[in-house]
Design a protein around this motif. Structure first.
Motif, PDB file in Angstrom:
ATOM      1  N   ILE A  63      36.841  34.560  33.527  1.00 42.32           N
ATOM      2  CA  ILE A  63      36.861  33.754  34.757  1.00 42.32           C
ATOM      3  C   ILE A  63      35.515  33.892  35.462  1.00 42.32           C
ATOM      4  O   ILE A  63      35.006  32.942  36.043  1.00 42.32           O
ATOM      5  CB  ILE A  63      37.993  34.222  35.698  1.00 42.32           C
ATOM      6  CG1 ILE A  63      39.343  33.911  35.070  1.00 42.32           C
ATOM      7  CG2 ILE A  63      37.876  33.559  37.064  1.00 42.32           C
ATOM      8  CD1 ILE A  63      40.522  34.451  35.876  1.00 42.32           C
ATOM      9  N   ASN A  64      34.938  35.078  35.399  1.00 43.10           N
ATOM     10  CA  ASN A  64      33.648  35.299  36.046  1.00 43.10           C
ATOM     11  C   ASN A  64      32.565  34.397  35.458  1.00 43.10           C
ATOM     12  O   ASN A  64      31.759  33.825  36.190  1.00 43.10           O
ATOM     13  CB  ASN A  64      33.238  36.761  35.921  1.00 43.10           C
ATOM     14  CG  ASN A  64      34.247  37.687  36.558  1.00 43.10           C
ATOM     15  OD1 ASN A  64      34.544  37.545  37.738  1.00 43.10           O
ATOM     16  ND2 ASN A  64      34.805  38.606  35.780  1.00 43.10           N
TER      17      ASN A  64
ATOM     18  N   GLY B 218      33.199  34.103  47.202  1.00 43.66           N
ATOM     19  CA  GLY B 218      33.638  35.464  47.509  1.00 43.66           C
ATOM     20  C   GLY B 218      32.606  36.537  47.218  1.00 43.66           C
ATOM     21  O   GLY B 218      32.940  37.722  47.183  1.00 43.66           O
ATOM     22  N   PHE B 219      31.353  36.127  46.987  1.00 45.73           N
ATOM     23  CA  PHE B 219      30.302  37.128  46.790  1.00 45.73           C
ATOM     24  C   PHE B 219      29.775  37.558  48.150  1.00 45.73           C
ATOM     25  O   PHE B 219      29.654  36.750  49.070  1.00 45.73           O
ATOM     26  CB  PHE B 219      29.178  36.557  45.927  1.00 45.73           C
ATOM     27  CG  PHE B 219      29.568  36.395  44.493  1.00 45.73           C
ATOM     28  CD1 PHE B 219      29.289  37.386  43.568  1.00 45.73           C
ATOM     29  CD2 PHE B 219      30.258  35.265  44.060  1.00 45.73           C
ATOM     30  CE1 PHE B 219      29.683  37.260  42.245  1.00 45.73           C
ATOM     31  CE2 PHE B 219      30.658  35.117  42.739  1.00 45.73           C
ATOM     32  CZ  PHE B 219      30.360  36.123  41.829  1.00 45.73           C
ATOM     33  N   LEU B 220      29.472  38.847  48.264  1.00 45.77           N
ATOM     34  CA  LEU B 220      29.009  39.396  49.532  1.00 45.77           C
ATOM     35  C   LEU B 220      27.582  39.912  49.371  1.00 45.77           C
ATOM     36  O   LEU B 220      27.184  40.347  48.291  1.00 45.77           O
ATOM     37  CB  LEU B 220      29.929  40.531  49.980  1.00 45.77           C
ATOM     38  CG  LEU B 220      31.393  40.146  50.233  1.00 45.77           C
ATOM     39  CD1 LEU B 220      32.205  41.377  50.633  1.00 45.77           C
ATOM     40  CD2 LEU B 220      31.513  39.076  51.314  1.00 45.77           C
TER      41      LEU B 220
ATOM     42  N   ILE C  97      32.301  51.110  47.665  1.00 46.09           N
ATOM     43  CA  ILE C  97      32.540  49.713  47.314  1.00 46.09           C
ATOM     44  C   ILE C  97      33.811  49.600  46.478  1.00 46.09           C
ATOM     45  O   ILE C  97      34.320  50.599  45.981  1.00 46.09           O
ATOM     46  CB  ILE C  97      31.339  49.106  46.548  1.00 46.09           C
ATOM     47  CG1 ILE C  97      31.076  49.868  45.254  1.00 46.09           C
ATOM     48  CG2 ILE C  97      30.099  49.089  47.430  1.00 46.09           C
ATOM     49  CD1 ILE C  97      29.903  49.334  44.433  1.00 46.09           C
ATOM     50  N   THR C  98      34.339  48.395  46.373  1.00 39.25           N
ATOM     51  CA  THR C  98      35.563  48.176  45.599  1.00 39.25           C
ATOM     52  C   THR C  98      35.215  47.358  44.363  1.00 39.25           C
ATOM     53  O   THR C  98      34.481  46.383  44.453  1.00 39.25           O
ATOM     54  CB  THR C  98      36.592  47.408  46.447  1.00 39.25           C
ATOM     55  OG1 THR C  98      36.669  48.017  47.723  1.00 39.25           O
ATOM     56  CG2 THR C  98      37.953  47.427  45.799  1.00 39.25           C
ATOM     57  N   PHE C  99      35.747  47.784  43.246  1.00 39.78           N
ATOM     58  CA  PHE C  99      35.540  47.027  42.003  1.00 39.78           C
ATOM     59  C   PHE C  99      36.742  46.115  41.767  1.00 39.78           C
ATOM     60  O   PHE C  99      37.856  46.491  42.095  1.00 39.78           O
ATOM     61  CB  PHE C  99      35.378  47.986  40.825  1.00 39.78           C
ATOM     62  CG  PHE C  99      34.137  48.823  40.929  1.00 39.78           C
ATOM     63  CD1 PHE C  99      32.918  48.304  40.507  1.00 39.78           C
ATOM     64  CD2 PHE C  99      34.179  50.102  41.468  1.00 39.78           C
ATOM     65  CE1 PHE C  99      31.757  49.073  40.611  1.00 39.78           C
ATOM     66  CE2 PHE C  99      33.022  50.864  41.573  1.00 39.78           C
ATOM     67  CZ  PHE C  99      31.812  50.355  41.151  1.00 39.78           C
ATOM     68  N   PRO C 100      36.580  44.951  41.161  1.00 39.09           N
ATOM     69  CA  PRO C 100      35.311  44.345  40.762  1.00 39.09           C
ATOM     70  C   PRO C 100      34.422  44.072  41.982  1.00 39.09           C
ATOM     71  O   PRO C 100      34.915  43.545  42.985  1.00 39.09           O
ATOM     72  CB  PRO C 100      35.726  43.044  40.070  1.00 39.09           C
ATOM     73  CG  PRO C 100      37.155  42.825  40.391  1.00 39.09           C
ATOM     74  CD  PRO C 100      37.732  44.131  40.764  1.00 39.09           C
ATOM     75  N   PHE C 101      33.163  44.429  41.849  1.00 46.33           N
ATOM     76  CA  PHE C 101      32.233  44.292  42.967  1.00 46.33           C
ATOM     77  C   PHE C 101      31.431  43.009  42.786  1.00 46.33           C
ATOM     78  O   PHE C 101      30.707  42.853  41.809  1.00 46.33           O
ATOM     79  CB  PHE C 101      31.320  45.516  43.023  1.00 46.33           C
ATOM     80  CG  PHE C 101      30.377  45.531  44.204  1.00 46.33           C
ATOM     81  CD1 PHE C 101      30.861  45.374  45.505  1.00 46.33           C
ATOM     82  CD2 PHE C 101      29.017  45.705  44.013  1.00 46.33           C
ATOM     83  CE1 PHE C 101      29.985  45.392  46.591  1.00 46.33           C
ATOM     84  CE2 PHE C 101      28.139  45.735  45.101  1.00 46.33           C
ATOM     85  CZ  PHE C 101      28.625  45.568  46.388  1.00 46.33           C
ATOM     86  N   LYS C 102      31.628  42.083  43.725  1.00 51.31           N
ATOM     87  CA  LYS C 102      30.937  40.791  43.657  1.00 51.31           C
ATOM     88  C   LYS C 102      29.842  40.770  44.710  1.00 51.31           C
ATOM     89  O   LYS C 102      30.145  40.683  45.896  1.00 51.31           O
ATOM     90  CB  LYS C 102      31.928  39.654  43.932  1.00 51.31           C
ATOM     91  CG  LYS C 102      33.066  39.573  42.918  1.00 51.31           C
ATOM     92  CD  LYS C 102      34.146  38.573  43.333  1.00 51.31           C
ATOM     93  CE  LYS C 102      33.705  37.145  43.127  1.00 51.31           C
ATOM     94  NZ  LYS C 102      34.820  36.174  43.325  1.00 51.31           N
TER      95      LYS C 102
ATOM     96  N   GLY D 181      32.395  45.328  36.906  1.00 50.03           N
ATOM     97  CA  GLY D 181      33.710  45.954  36.886  1.00 50.03           C
ATOM     98  C   GLY D 181      34.823  44.998  36.536  1.00 50.03           C
ATOM     99  O   GLY D 181      35.984  45.266  36.868  1.00 50.03           O
ATOM    100  N   SER D 182      34.507  43.899  35.891  1.00 47.53           N
ATOM    101  CA  SER D 182      35.549  42.975  35.412  1.00 47.53           C
ATOM    102  C   SER D 182      35.105  42.349  34.101  1.00 47.53           C
ATOM    103  O   SER D 182      34.002  41.830  33.993  1.00 47.53           O
ATOM    104  CB  SER D 182      35.808  41.881  36.450  1.00 47.53           C
ATOM    105  OG  SER D 182      36.514  40.805  35.848  1.00 47.53           O
ATOM    106  N   ASP D 183      36.002  42.399  33.103  1.00 46.12           N
ATOM    107  CA  ASP D 183      35.721  41.792  31.800  1.00 46.12           C
ATOM    108  C   ASP D 183      36.122  40.334  31.752  1.00 46.12           C
ATOM    109  O   ASP D 183      35.814  39.633  30.789  1.00 46.12           O
ATOM    110  CB  ASP D 183      36.545  42.508  30.706  1.00 46.12           C
ATOM    111  CG  ASP D 183      36.116  43.944  30.538  1.00 46.12           C
ATOM    112  OD1 ASP D 183      34.906  44.196  30.667  1.00 46.12           O
ATOM    113  OD2 ASP D 183      36.989  44.794  30.272  1.00 46.12           O
ATOM    114  N   SER D 184      36.849  39.873  32.771  1.00 43.86           N
ATOM    115  CA  SER D 184      37.462  38.552  32.714  1.00 43.86           C
ATOM    116  C   SER D 184      36.426  37.443  32.537  1.00 43.86           C
ATOM    117  O   SER D 184      35.379  37.431  33.186  1.00 43.86           O
ATOM    118  CB  SER D 184      38.253  38.315  33.999  1.00 43.86           C
ATOM    119  OG  SER D 184      38.600  36.961  34.098  1.00 43.86           O
TER     120      SER D 184
END
Lengths: 501, 501
Positions: free
Chosen positions: B204-205, B37-39, B164-169, B199-202
């Protein structure tokens, strides 16, 4: 204090939405190049200035971006050099003045000499002040950013002539840089996509370039007209009317026929100094019309006395003949007004225009007989064509031809309901990705609204929802973001749906 | 006279054979990035110097390549500025001297003044000579070539935060430039492949980055070890031994355990000024061994009094727990000596090494909590990893893992027997290419030996021979260039063979 972020004028960032569309264009072009046996090369962004200078005319030299090593930049060599020049000038001035004083005075010149020394001292002090100035730095640049892909390619062919095999079929897709004044549609950094064969005279190459153009735009779903001309025909025309040096003026004037009419074209020819006789001889050429076959028949009789003209016609005829045998969709049109970089081309000249849209040419190229000569490799003929990615992008945009099924977007997002569900979703994700589908899990257990709006902004078509119910039956609820439809499926069933959508 | 072609030191041309291998690496990496899902994004080669300067330390600033517009370069603004400084100095000198003359003399000063004017005139002439000098030019640079992808990415995120939309991948694969001293394996232009989520602390990243590394190297058929550490654990260690400022010295020393043994490590720690007490406290950390689970158990007790240390352990445990649930092939190893750009990272730290080959790390990255702060966007946490394409290339080369079936070579060449056969072959070629197979026709009716050696040099696996016999029965003789085997087939049969080989 934070800086306000900005980029140099005339340059661009590409956000994902643009990149995906650009990559679709590049990937399409590349795949066709590869199908025709062309192989990729890359050259460095920087070339020695000796490679670049003098290759693009005086105007081109001015548009080169020159590069300093930061190390060199801080070195004082050049500053010292200038300081020396200035000190020499001051000493020269002092000596000259001293001689004048000597020749004009008979008495004691001590006082004058003292004054002179003092003045020299002041001048030297001025120079030192300059030398210590922190805001002014000096350098000499030896490198520049590439201005196009053609000159680096010529340099490459000569430099690597023992590592490559001729005929050498290469493509090259890289950015180039020009210090042009930025304006709408003109950038200081832009990509070129060049495809060339060097080391083969065969007209098969011309035909294959036409096929490549045709294939690329068929894949991009854009109708185009491929315009073709031949430099030898233009030379033939100049020869028979006795105005060899005015060939550019002639093609420029003829090009305006549709816009300004025959009378004005003839006026312009006359204003450019073309003789009445020559203008009279040009009339059948200006009025040339009909199919390519009809145009060629007319040209054959008009240029019957020109050997070079006949050669150009024969080349064109052969290209048309081979092309007609093939399944080419695009219209191929003989256009005598096509001149482009005339001094450069020696045979075929190409230009491609998109139908149904107002836009300059989107491809251009031709045959050149001595590209590598300047770097020491003589008699290597080449033919090539360049695709203008930015304009092609604009054409696709205007004609609304970017179709989501062609764009490599993310297809599926798993909504995130928390830690337990995450573990479950990540296992499912493994399977989905293994099946070659681009998919992601929203990384945080954020509000559903936020998660769905994220999916929307990435143009993600499906969202998978996995809650307690789904986990119990080892299934997933798949929501189609376009239709709103939602179905409960096994992973395998979901993969099938994703593959077919 | 022709120029000897060359490129700037530290830069490279890539011939097709290298490009095909490089593209195989880039395409593999890209396809995995996309599956997660990275762009893609791209940023310009040039950034404003204000964006770049001060971000890479003093040493980094020196390694920036600075750019001049050629236009600016020739503009006389800066030269004029310097000339003005010099002319002011001369006027200042003249005025001062004139005042001296006035104060020392009571009588007529006309002669002295004349002399002074003359001297001033000479000085001005000297300046003009300098001004006209063609070899010396001056400028001020305001742009530089990007040094890495991280700072431009931070600038991009802030500049485009509303698009852009966060979390931004995002992923980004572009060249970077460093004016480093060129040496074996170190270039002044090289590609970086970065993948980041901001933009994400998770956590999972972090897990997905491990999966990405695992997937990429599985596809490239290279066994790797993924080393992981956590900055918070290092901070915890520094905290409990009371040597917070020596954390880098400590990790550097511990890293040498395998090479120099425990005694020497302790000597080095002592030499670095670590207290005896602290060294004693470090012993269980230096001797930490066993599985990740065992190491974590030990760390939990060692760092029991450190809140930040416990937080780091909890993060690592969560990453291990989520990873163990997934089908990850690579060994994941907790390595406390992993520090990398310590000041930069705030959580996980990653490094990847290829097994069975002597080579530095081929990937590296980690979590950072304030990348975009410098450009005005606070509290955006990110985590990312960078793939070293050049080293990965060398690993694949050394392990002999470039397999022809993975490389996008030309698969088929039609030999060229002359005009009649050409027309026939070009029709066949259309079908072969339509089937998605890369194929070409040798463009000239050259000697067979030359044509076959061309096919060999391009590593083309099959040559199609079409003579009178084949044309009569509407077939083609297909020669396998590896085995020498030759078969007469219909086009459709040939396409089947090519697809399966």
């Amino acid at each position: 204090m934070s800086q306000k972020p900005a980029i140099p004028k005339g340059t661009r960032d590409f956000i994902p939405q643009e990149m995906i569309r650009r990559n679709y264009i590049f990937d399409t072009i590349k795949s066709v190049f590869q199908q025709y046996g062309f192989l990729p090369i890359e050259t460095p962004a920087m070339e020695n200035l000796s490679t670049l200078m003098g290759k693009y005319g005086e105007e081109g030299d001015k548009l080169l971006f020159k590069i300093l090593d930061s190390g060199d930049y801080l070195k004082k060599n050049t500053i010292d050099e200038i300081i020396n020049v200035l000190l020499n000038e001051i000493n020269f001035t002092r000596d000259k003045l001293q001689n004048e004083i000597l020749s004009n005075k008979n008495g004691d010149i001590t006082e004058d000499k003292n004054k002179l020394e003092k003045l020299t001292e002041f001048a030297v002090k001025g120079i030192e002040l300059f030398n210590n100035s922190k805001n002014i730095t000096l350098n000499i640049s030896e490198k520049g950013l590439r201005y196009d892909l053609t000159v680096p390619f010529a340099r490459f062919v000569v430099q690597h002539q023992n590592e490559i095999t001729f005929p050498f079929k290469r493509y090259q897709i890289q950015p180039v840089w020009r210090a042009d004044r930025p304006q709408k549609g003109r950038y200081r950094e832009f990509y070129q996509c060049d495809v060339d064969v060097v080391g083969s005279d065969s007209l098969i190459n011309e035909v294959e370039l036409i096929q490549i153009v045709d294939n690329v735009f068929e894949k991009l779903n854009v109708e185009v007209t491929i315009k073709i001309n031949n430099r030898k025909i233009l030379s033939g025309i100049a020869e028979i009317i006795g105005e060899a040096d005015k060939i550019i003026d002639i093609t420029v004037a003829i090009d305006k026929l549709d816009k300004i009419g025959l009378e004005k074209v003839n006026e312009e020819l006359s204003a450019k100094g073309i003789s009445e006789k020559a203008i009279a001889q040009l009339q059948p050429i200006i009025n040339l019309s009909g199919t390519n076959v009809e145009k060629i028949a007319d040209l054959k009789s008009i240029l019957s006395s020109s050997t070079i003209g006949q050669k150009g016609i024969a080349e064109l005829e052969q290209v048309f003949k081979l092309s007609s045998n093939l399944n080419i969709q695009s219209k191929i049109e003989l256009d005598l007004t096509l001149a482009r970089g005339l001094n450069y081309y020696t045979g075929a000249i190409f230009e491609v225009k998109a139908n149904h849209v107002e836009m300059g040419s989107i491809c251009g190229g031709g045959r050149y007989d001595d590209l590598t000569g300047i770097f020491g490799l003589k008699d290597v003929s080449g033919v090539g064509i360049s695709f203008g990615a930015d304009r092609i992008y604009d054409v696709l945009q205007q004609l609304n031809r970017f179709q989501s099924q062609n764009l490599n977007n993310v297809k599926l997002m798993f909504a995130n309901f928390g830690e337990l569900e995450t573990v479950y979703c990540m296992k499912m994700l493994e399977k989905v990705r293994k099946a070659g589908i681009n998919a992601e899990l929203y990384p945080d257990a954020a509000k559903m609204k936020k998660q769905f709006s994220y999916a929307d902004s990435k143009e993600i078509k499906f969202v998978a929802i996995v809650g307690e119910n789904e986990m119990q039956v080892n299934k997933v609820s798949l929501k189609n973001m376009t239709t709103g439809e939602q179905k409960t499926l096994s992973v395998e069933e979901m993969i099938e749906v994703l593959k077919n959508n």
